[in-house]
Motif scaffolding. Structure first.
Motif, PDB file in Angstrom:
ATOM      1  N   ASN A  76     -56.610 102.850 -17.212  1.00 58.62           N
ATOM      2  CA  ASN A  76     -55.266 102.255 -17.189  1.00 58.62           C
ATOM      3  C   ASN A  76     -55.140 101.370 -18.432  1.00 58.62           C
ATOM      4  O   ASN A  76     -55.753 100.304 -18.521  1.00 58.62           O
ATOM      5  CB  ASN A  76     -55.142 101.426 -15.909  1.00 58.62           C
ATOM      6  N   SER A  77     -54.330 101.800 -19.387  1.00 59.13           N
ATOM      7  CA  SER A  77     -54.364 101.104 -20.683  1.00 59.13           C
ATOM      8  C   SER A  77     -53.775  99.689 -20.591  1.00 59.13           C
ATOM      9  O   SER A  77     -54.223  98.793 -21.311  1.00 59.13           O
ATOM     10  CB  SER A  77     -53.688 101.940 -21.768  1.00 59.13           C
ATOM     11  N   ASP A  78     -52.810  99.460 -19.700  1.00 58.57           N
ATOM     12  CA  ASP A  78     -52.313  98.082 -19.525  1.00 58.57           C
ATOM     13  C   ASP A  78     -53.428  97.158 -19.023  1.00 58.57           C
ATOM     14  O   ASP A  78     -53.608  96.037 -19.521  1.00 58.57           O
ATOM     15  CB  ASP A  78     -51.164  98.042 -18.501  1.00 58.57           C
ATOM     16  N   ALA A  79     -54.170  97.657 -18.034  1.00 60.95           N
ATOM     17  CA  ALA A  79     -55.239  96.835 -17.459  1.00 60.95           C
ATOM     18  C   ALA A  79     -56.320  96.561 -18.512  1.00 60.95           C
ATOM     19  O   ALA A  79     -56.895  95.466 -18.549  1.00 60.95           O
ATOM     20  CB  ALA A  79     -55.840  97.534 -16.235  1.00 60.95           C
TER      21      ALA A  79
ATOM     22  N   GLU B  58     -63.817  89.955 -12.769  1.00 64.01           N
ATOM     23  CA  GLU B  58     -64.645  90.977 -12.108  1.00 64.01           C
ATOM     24  C   GLU B  58     -63.805  91.849 -11.166  1.00 64.01           C
ATOM     25  O   GLU B  58     -63.906  93.074 -11.199  1.00 64.01           O
ATOM     26  CB  GLU B  58     -65.790  90.300 -11.350  1.00 64.01           C
ATOM     27  N   ASP B  59     -62.958  91.218 -10.374  1.00 65.29           N
ATOM     28  CA  ASP B  59     -62.063  91.990  -9.500  1.00 65.29           C
ATOM     29  C   ASP B  59     -61.187  92.923 -10.332  1.00 65.29           C
ATOM     30  O   ASP B  59     -60.992  94.092  -9.989  1.00 65.29           O
ATOM     31  CB  ASP B  59     -61.116  91.036  -8.746  1.00 65.29           C
ATOM     32  N   HIS B  60     -60.659  92.372 -11.415  1.00 67.95           N
ATOM     33  CA  HIS B  60     -59.781  93.162 -12.283  1.00 67.95           C
ATOM     34  C   HIS B  60     -60.522  94.388 -12.813  1.00 67.95           C
ATOM     35  O   HIS B  60     -60.013  95.516 -12.768  1.00 67.95           O
ATOM     36  CB  HIS B  60     -59.305  92.269 -13.435  1.00 67.95           C
ATOM     37  N   VAL B  61     -61.729  94.155 -13.302  1.00 74.72           N
ATOM     38  CA  VAL B  61     -62.510  95.257 -13.882  1.00 74.72           C
ATOM     39  C   VAL B  61     -62.834  96.302 -12.823  1.00 74.72           C
ATOM     40  O   VAL B  61     -62.681  97.507 -13.038  1.00 74.72           O
ATOM     41  CB  VAL B  61     -63.802  94.694 -14.523  1.00 74.72           C
TER      42      VAL B  61
ATOM     43  N   ALA C  24     -50.398  75.970  -9.133  1.00 70.91           N
ATOM     44  CA  ALA C  24     -49.689  77.204  -9.503  1.00 70.91           C
ATOM     45  C   ALA C  24     -50.604  78.428  -9.324  1.00 70.91           C
ATOM     46  O   ALA C  24     -50.152  79.497  -8.904  1.00 70.91           O
ATOM     47  CB  ALA C  24     -49.184  77.116 -10.939  1.00 70.91           C
ATOM     48  N   ILE C  25     -51.901  78.248  -9.630  1.00 71.94           N
ATOM     49  CA  ILE C  25     -52.850  79.353  -9.394  1.00 71.94           C
ATOM     50  C   ILE C  25     -52.922  79.651  -7.899  1.00 71.94           C
ATOM     51  O   ILE C  25     -52.894  80.807  -7.470  1.00 71.94           O
ATOM     52  CB  ILE C  25     -54.266  78.989  -9.919  1.00 71.94           C
ATOM     53  N   GLU C  26     -52.991  78.572  -7.115  1.00 69.35           N
ATOM     54  CA  GLU C  26     -53.057  78.725  -5.654  1.00 69.35           C
ATOM     55  C   GLU C  26     -51.830  79.501  -5.137  1.00 69.35           C
ATOM     56  O   GLU C  26     -51.965  80.459  -4.378  1.00 69.35           O
ATOM     57  CB  GLU C  26     -53.124  77.329  -5.016  1.00 69.35           C
ATOM     58  N   GLU C  32     -49.720  86.893  -3.675  1.00 69.55           N
ATOM     59  CA  GLU C  32     -50.178  88.234  -4.039  1.00 69.55           C
ATOM     60  C   GLU C  32     -49.763  88.621  -5.459  1.00 69.55           C
ATOM     61  O   GLU C  32     -49.435  89.772  -5.735  1.00 69.55           O
ATOM     62  CB  GLU C  32     -49.634  89.295  -3.058  1.00 69.55           C
ATOM     63  N   ALA C  33     -49.772  87.646  -6.344  1.00 70.17           N
ATOM     64  CA  ALA C  33     -49.480  87.956  -7.742  1.00 70.17           C
ATOM     65  C   ALA C  33     -50.574  88.877  -8.286  1.00 70.17           C
ATOM     66  O   ALA C  33     -51.680  88.934  -7.747  1.00 70.17           O
ATOM     67  CB  ALA C  33     -49.437  86.672  -8.565  1.00 70.17           C
ATOM     68  N   GLY C  34     -50.269  89.591  -9.335  1.00 73.14           N
ATOM     69  CA  GLY C  34     -51.256  90.481  -9.952  1.00 73.14           C
ATOM     70  C   GLY C  34     -52.312  89.693 -10.701  1.00 73.14           C
ATOM     71  O   GLY C  34     -52.180  88.488 -10.919  1.00 73.14           O
ATOM     72  N   CYS C  35     -53.365  90.396 -11.107  1.00 69.98           N
ATOM     73  CA  CYS C  35     -54.448  89.745 -11.853  1.00 69.98           C
ATOM     74  C   CYS C  35     -53.949  89.133 -13.151  1.00 69.98           C
ATOM     75  O   CYS C  35     -54.425  88.072 -13.558  1.00 69.98           O
ATOM     76  CB  CYS C  35     -55.527  90.766 -12.225  1.00 69.98           C
ATOM     77  N   GLU C  36     -53.033  89.814 -13.814  1.00 65.19           N
ATOM     78  CA  GLU C  36     -52.670  89.355 -15.144  1.00 65.19           C
ATOM     79  C   GLU C  36     -52.078  87.937 -15.128  1.00 65.19           C
ATOM     80  O   GLU C  36     -52.582  87.057 -15.834  1.00 65.19           O
ATOM     81  CB  GLU C  36     -51.703  90.336 -15.817  1.00 65.19           C
ATOM     82  N   PRO C  37     -51.029  87.685 -14.320  1.00 64.19           N
ATOM     83  CA  PRO C  37     -50.530  86.297 -14.312  1.00 64.19           C
ATOM     84  C   PRO C  37     -51.579  85.300 -13.841  1.00 64.19           C
ATOM     85  O   PRO C  37     -51.638  84.186 -14.358  1.00 64.19           O
ATOM     86  CB  PRO C  37     -49.325  86.350 -13.358  1.00 64.19           C
TER      87      PRO C  37
END
Lengths: 92, 92, 92, 92
Positions: A76-79, B58-61, C24-26, C32-37
């Motif tokens: 997944n290139s975004d990831a 790690e979760d992301h990967v 804000a992280i909490e 259920e925000a994605g990993c990226e944010p």
């Protein structure tokens, strides 16, 4: 590593530049330079080392996590970009 | 993030511990604590923050680089472990 | 710490901002925000923590290494600035 | 820097070891080593560079912040140790 020659050349050029930076630290110490220039030279060499690590990690992520010949579309290139953003921000 | 509840719980527990650590820094400053305890509290909170980042990375990967439902066998697990070793060594 | 009120206020303002960033992280994790944010929020909080540490270290260096009432001219201000340059470059 | 010969020798020995580590990275790349050993070699060289910086910073702090010939008792040694603890924890 299966890098293309281009990548290998680029990485080798980085490593040789770092070697030159380490030799500059050596000469500064031998020449009784003050702490300040020595600390700056070390900080620069450390930054270059971090940049080298970031590049090797990026190659690793792009070419070794998935065998592209068997699974050409699996990554997944975004990831990948999100991961490399984090890696680069920590390798500065 | 598609984390299992277990993961989310674990991450939330980490974040809440960090919040407690930040509040301890706040109290130390309000209470006119010396620099030394304040620096130790900050160093501890920073270590906990790095540990949180390592866990999210790690979760992301493990879960987002490849869609495991479509390509269940695409990720090279050795290459993943090598990457996570580097990430953890920098996130300390 | 013997900080002036001004310094203490500034440090407390920094700590409270960090607490807001951790909250804000909490919230992002709870929502259920994605990993990226989440990774971006953690990177920002970590940067703020490093800035706080840099400021406390700077206060410590300027006010505690030498008792200025007894030795008002003992600290070499050039050497102090060189040290703080290195500290700040590592606390980014 | 006004280091004693002993200090200078120790620092030079560290720098030369780092040069050897950088040459090992170079040879690994030339020899088409895999990413994993290369990443380990870089991580080791970076750790050694951080150790060198910590030592130079420590020398700087102990010998240059205050002129010991004029103010032999001005430096607060507890405060110095607290500072160096923080420096070392960040230079790992």
């Amino acid at each position: 590593m299966g890098h293309t020659i281009a990548d290998k050349k680029k990485l080798l050029a980085r490593v040789r530049r770092i070697k030159g930076q380490v030799e500059a630290i050596e000469r500064a110490l031998e020449g009784e330079a003050g702490c300040e220039p020595v600390m700056h030279l070390i900080a620069a060499a450390r930054g270059a080392m971090a940049g080298l690590m970031a590049e090797v990690v990026e190659d690793h992520v792009r070419t070794h996590l998935v065998d592209a010949e068997i699974y050409p579309k699996a990554l997944n290139s975004d990831a990948i970009e999100q991961l490399l953003d984090v890696v680069r921000s920590y390798l500065k």
